[in-house]
Design a protein around this motif. Structure first.
Motif, PDB file in Angstrom:
ATOM      1  N   LEU A   1       0.821  -1.209   0.000  1.00  0.00           N
ATOM      2  CA  LEU A   1       0.000   0.000   0.000  1.00  0.00           C
ATOM      3  C   LEU A   1       0.855   1.260   0.000  1.00  0.00           C
ATOM      4  CD1 LEU A   1      -2.842  -1.030   2.490  1.00  0.00           C
ATOM      5  CD2 LEU A   1      -2.973  -0.870  -0.001  1.00  0.00           C
ATOM      6  N   ALA A   2       2.005   1.210   0.701  1.00  0.00           N
ATOM      7  CA  ALA A   2       2.905   2.374   0.711  1.00  0.00           C
ATOM      8  C   ALA A   2       3.440   2.665  -0.684  1.00  0.00           C
ATOM      9  CB  ALA A   2       4.059   2.129   1.683  1.00  0.00           C
ATOM     10  N   CYS A   3       3.834   1.606  -1.410  1.00  0.00           N
ATOM     11  CA  CYS A   3       4.339   1.798  -2.775  1.00  0.00           C
ATOM     12  C   CYS A   3       3.241   2.290  -3.714  1.00  0.00           C
ATOM     13  CB  CYS A   3       4.929   0.481  -3.302  1.00  0.00           C
ATOM     14  SG  CYS A   3       6.493   0.013  -2.532  1.00  0.00           S
ATOM     15  N   LEU A   4       2.039   1.734  -3.597  1.00  0.00           N
ATOM     16  CA  LEU A   4       0.927   2.177  -4.434  1.00  0.00           C
ATOM     17  C   LEU A   4       0.559   3.633  -4.120  1.00  0.00           C
ATOM     18  CD1 LEU A   4      -1.383  -0.984  -4.316  1.00  0.00           C
ATOM     19  CD2 LEU A   4       0.087  -0.239  -6.206  1.00  0.00           C
ATOM     20  N   PHE A   5       0.629   3.992  -2.860  1.00  0.00           N
ATOM     21  CA  PHE A   5       0.296   5.353  -2.446  1.00  0.00           C
ATOM     22  C   PHE A   5       1.248   6.363  -3.064  1.00  0.00           C
ATOM     23  CE2 PHE A   5       0.609   8.799   0.805  1.00  0.00           C
ATOM     24  CZ  PHE A   5      -0.687   9.281   0.679  1.00  0.00           C
ATOM     25  N   VAL A   6       2.558   6.075  -2.984  1.00  0.00           N
ATOM     26  CA  VAL A   6       3.557   6.996  -3.523  1.00  0.00           C
ATOM     27  C   VAL A   6       3.576   6.946  -5.047  1.00  0.00           C
ATOM     28  CG1 VAL A   6       6.028   7.530  -3.623  1.00  0.00           C
ATOM     29  CG2 VAL A   6       4.975   6.902  -1.447  1.00  0.00           C
ATOM     30  N   GLY A   7       3.448   5.738  -5.604  1.00  0.00           N
ATOM     31  CA  GLY A   7       3.571   5.593  -7.048  1.00  0.00           C
ATOM     32  C   GLY A   7       2.352   6.019  -7.841  1.00  0.00           C
ATOM     33  N   TRP A   8       1.162   5.910  -7.236  1.00  0.00           N
ATOM     34  CA  TRP A   8      -0.050   6.130  -8.012  1.00  0.00           C
ATOM     35  C   TRP A   8      -0.975   7.204  -7.447  1.00  0.00           C
ATOM     36  CZ3 TRP A   8      -0.503   3.890 -12.699  1.00  0.00           C
ATOM     37  CH2 TRP A   8       0.343   2.788 -12.964  1.00  0.00           C
ATOM     38  N   TYR A   9      -0.826   7.551  -6.174  1.00  0.00           N
ATOM     39  CA  TYR A   9      -1.772   8.513  -5.588  1.00  0.00           C
ATOM     40  C   TYR A   9      -1.157   9.895  -5.389  1.00  0.00           C
ATOM     41  CZ  TYR A   9      -5.437  10.488  -2.714  1.00  0.00           C
ATOM     42  OH  TYR A   9      -6.435  11.299  -2.245  1.00  0.00           O
ATOM     43  N   ILE A  10      -0.001   9.967  -4.741  1.00  0.00           N
ATOM     44  CA  ILE A  10       0.634  11.270  -4.523  1.00  0.00           C
ATOM     45  C   ILE A  10       1.002  11.879  -5.878  1.00  0.00           C
ATOM     46  CG2 ILE A  10       2.613  12.470  -3.509  1.00  0.00           C
ATOM     47  CD1 ILE A  10       2.781  10.389  -1.400  1.00  0.00           C
ATOM     48  N   PRO A  11       0.799  13.167  -6.085  1.00  0.00           N
ATOM     49  CA  PRO A  11       1.183  13.803  -7.359  1.00  0.00           C
ATOM     50  C   PRO A  11       2.669  13.573  -7.660  1.00  0.00           C
ATOM     51  CG  PRO A  11      -0.173  15.295  -6.063  1.00  0.00           C
ATOM     52  CD  PRO A  11       0.120  14.125  -5.185  1.00  0.00           C
TER      53      PRO A  11
END
Length: 473
Positions: A395-405
């Motif tokens: 989830l941390a990788c998905l958050f940084v890779g796909w959610y944060i601008p």
């Protein structure tokens, strides 16, 4: 509003964060897995996994923590504007608290064995040393007191804050740990026949390579660096805006890997010199190795006594660097979310972890406390290692890779376009595609999906063979 604590130096950043990764797993799990999975071949795959998975995953948690400058739960909440992503931080905090509870049990055993080594009690044949461990671990009170004592030592460091507590302790513990390790490696490699152990550890055996070995290396890289526990995110919230994230992460993973390899060079040469094959788990560090030290230095018992003391001191220091980081995760959360004084927040974590430590200790010793057919301690281990850590890391990788601008990620990674611009594209591709895929593979492997698929495949082949045989008949 009171100013948050922060690390006071670049050395403090590296030593404190590396200390969170270095633990008991480096001392016994990594050497054991290396020997079982092809020696140097496993190490080469492990190093590749560190750079493909470990570095991007670590930097991702660094980005979240430093950008938000707050505890893990609020960091994800801030960057997601209150969306459900905040649960990632809560998951990491819960995971770290559970790990602290059962990890303290083993750390307490190390504390007891350091005392036993100092008192010269680890002298006797294999059956005596084994009975010593069984008698101690099954006692209803002694292992519990040792585990709680270890948590209280950790508490003492935490209440002194980031610079005067965590950073100061790390600057002392990590160099001492490294010196002890070098002394033990030198003593182990100087024994007659020790080179056979060195070859066993470092000579590649590519015939043992398989998909399982690669997945084991991925899993070891993932767990060794504390990915998914919110530890890296919490520590990064104490980084200054001048901290070079890529360089710091590179230094941390290098130090962590060096300590793991040196631990192998400490254990295997000594074991092979007396004709013992090291195994895994508690039997390695609490039953096998005391006999190894005793036999290896039988002609120089004083040296063997000193080596035994240094080894268990090494274990205690390695465990302490990890428990400090796990305790700080929850302490930061309670301090900032409930506006508590630091020492009050620390006591909440200490009490919760102590209660869990008591029941986990009893579950593998004095009393049969089971959850879903496992001892409570094994259940907590399985729950965190096989589910909570992989899910948190994914989830941390998905958050940084796909959610944060992308712009936000770029600015944090490059320190506002001052460092590492060339490496950003490689990192961003890894965190968006390579890391999630690798973590999903680890997750499926930990759940036994690949073994299940292999059994189904074997059954299919067997059924086809039977049908073909009947047809021929």
């Amino acid at each position: 509003m009171k100013e948050r604590g922060s690390f006071g130096s670049k050395l403090g950043v590296v030593l404190a964060t590396a200390g969170s990764a270095v633990g008991l797993g480096n001392v016994w799990r990594f050497p054991y897995m290396t020997g079982e999975n092809g020696g140097a071949a496993f190490i080469l795959i492990y190093i590749a996994c560190i750079f493909l998975l470990g570095l991007p995953g670590m930097i991702s948690e660094f980005i979240v923590g430093r950008h938000a400058q707050t505890n893990a739960a609020r960091a994800y909440d801030t960057l997601s504007n209150g969306k459900p992503w905040r649960l990632v931080g809560h998951l990491g905090i819960l995971c770290a608290t559970i790990i602290l509870g059962f990890y303290a049990v083993v750390a307490g055993w190390c504390l007891q064995y350091l005392y036993a080594a100092l008192a010269g009690k680890l002298v006797g044949d294999t059956s005596y040393v084994q009975s010593y461990f069984v008698t101690f671990s099954s006692h209803p009170l002694r292992p519990v007191l040792c585990g709680i004592a270890f948590i209280l030592i950790t508490h003492t460091v935490i209440v002194h804050g980031v610079r005067k507590g965590i950073e100061r302790a790390s600057k002392w513990l990590m160099p001492v740990l490294f010196v002890l390790l070098l002394v033990l490696v030198s003593a182990s490699c100087a024994l007659p026949g020790s080179m056979e152990g060195v070859r066993f550890l470092l000579q590649p055996d590519f015939s043992k390579l398989s998909g399982k070995v690669v997945l084991d290396a991925l899993g070891q890289a993932f767990f060794s660096l504390s990915l998914g526990t919110a530890c890296l995110c919490t520590y990064a919230s104490y980084f200054s805006k001048e901290t070079n994230l890529l360089r710091s992460a590179g230094q941390i993973v290098t130090l962590d890997t060096m300590i793991a390899i040196f631990a192998g060079l400490m254990i295997f040469p000594a074991a092979f010199s007396v004709g013992i094959n090291p195994d895994s788990g508690p039997s390695l560090i609490f039953i096998t190795l005391p006999n190894v030290f005793q036999q290896a230095f039988s002609t120089m018992p004083e040296v063997g006594w000193c080596i035994s003391i240094m080894f268990y001191a090494l274990l205690v220091f390695a465990a302490l660097t990890s428990t400090i980081s796990m305790h700080e995760i929850g302490t930061a959360f309670f301090t900032e979310e409930f506006h508590l004084k630091r020492h009050h927040a620390a006591w909440i974590l200490t009490i919760v972890a102590s209660v869990l430590c008591v029941f986990c200790s009893w579950s593998v010793g004095a009393y049969d406390i089971q959850v879903m057919g496992l001892s409570l301690m094994d259940f907590c281990d399985q729950l965190t290692a096989n589910f909570m850590l992989p899910v948190g890391g994914l989830l941390a990788c998905l958050f940084v890779g796909w959610y944060i601008p992308r712009k936000t990620v770029y600015e944090e990674f490059t320190n506002d376009n001052r460092f590492n611009q060339f490496f950003f594209s490689v990192y961003y591709f890894s965190v968006r595609y390579v890391c999630p895929l690798a973590i999903v593979m680890i997750f499926l492997h930990q759940l036994g999906v690949y073994d299940m698929f292999k059994r189904i495949t074997n059954l299919s082949v067997y059924a086809e063979f039977c049908l073909q045989s009947n047809h021929n008949f």
